[in-house]
Each structure stands twice: as C-alpha cells, then as structure tokens.
Design a protein around this motif. Sequence first.
Motif, short mmCIF file in Angstrom:
data_model
loop_
_atom_site.label_atom_id
_atom_site.label_comp_id
_atom_site.label_asym_id
_atom_site.label_seq_id
_atom_site.Cartn_x
_atom_site.Cartn_y
_atom_site.Cartn_z
N ALA A 127 0.87 -1.16 0.00
CA ALA A 127 0.00 0.00 0.00
C ALA A 127 0.91 1.22 0.00
N LYS A 129 3.78 1.54 2.69
CA LYS A 129 3.21 1.12 3.98
C LYS A 129 3.59 -0.32 4.26
N GLY A 186 1.43 5.67 0.14
CA GLY A 186 0.88 6.92 0.61
C GLY A 186 1.66 8.11 0.09
N SER A 199 3.27 4.19 10.04
CA SER A 199 2.86 2.98 9.32
C SER A 199 3.67 2.73 8.06
N TYR A 200 4.53 3.66 7.73
CA TYR A 200 5.31 3.61 6.50
C TYR A 200 6.79 3.51 6.84
N TYR A 258 -7.71 6.85 0.35
CA TYR A 258 -7.92 7.67 1.55
C TYR A 258 -7.33 9.05 1.28
N ALA A 310 -3.62 8.02 0.36
CA ALA A 310 -3.08 6.66 0.38
C ALA A 310 -3.96 5.77 -0.47
N ARG A 338 -4.66 1.40 -1.31
CA ARG A 338 -4.38 0.01 -1.01
C ARG A 338 -3.61 -0.65 -2.15
N SER A 366 -2.56 2.58 10.88
CA SER A 366 -3.43 3.48 10.13
C SER A 366 -2.76 4.01 8.88
N TYR A 367 -3.53 4.18 7.84
CA TYR A 367 -3.00 4.77 6.61
C TYR A 367 -2.60 6.22 6.81
N TYR A 368 -3.14 6.84 7.87
CA TYR A 368 -2.97 8.28 8.06
C TYR A 368 -1.71 8.67 8.82
#
Length: 124
Positions: free
Chosen positions: A33, A99, A35, A110-111, A59, A50, A52, A104-106
Amino acid sequence: QVQLVESGGGLVQAGGSLRLSCGSSGRTVSSYAMGWFRQVPGKEREFVAAIRRSGDTTYYGDSVKGRFTISRDNAKNTVYLQMNSLKPEDTAVYYCAAKTNTGSYYYTTSYTYWGQGTQVTVSS
C-alpha cells in the motif's frame, strides 16, 4: 528493500494542476500500500492520500479531498498523485511512502520506506 523516487513537482499558479509520480527500484510498489505525505519547514509531515495494494480503496486528508486523486499502475510500477485546483497552502515537499504494517493509513509510523521528496510550489 525498496528505493522510492518521486518526480513531477514544480512551480504552478494557483488553480493549476500537477501530477506527481512515484516509482521504485528494488521491490516494486505493487508489493505495498502506498501513501503521499507533505511537509513544510517547521511543521510535521502531513498525510495527503493513500491507496491500497489493489487500488480499490483510497484515503484522503481533509484539506485535499475533492481536489487530489491518488492512483496506481502496478504494471508500470508507479503511483500517482493528481493535484487539481492547487492553492498556495499546498506548497510543500511531497513524499511518497510504502506502507509496511497494519497501522493506520494516516500515520507516518505505518510507512517504512520514503522517497527523497519533490518540491511543489503554488504561487498566488
């Protein structure tokens, strides 16, 4: 390991458009994923968008909803950020990131893999 490289930044007038691209060497972006974040000096890195791995879900940060579109072409090993109706407050260095966990993607945490960034400047 994956090395991410952004391109497409530049100077644009307010109301204009730019398209950023993010490619990779090493493992391909299709493995992750992805972002986009942005940062201005003295401020924290801000979530922009972001997507998937499959590309079926996206997102967006509140400040860019309706103006920016994230997409990916796994066959071309590239993730894009189409930016329309640009505003001076969109001026920042834009980073793409891969990611690597279930967070969370936000959140930047997460990255794991980040590009070097590309400057976007929007003049008024």
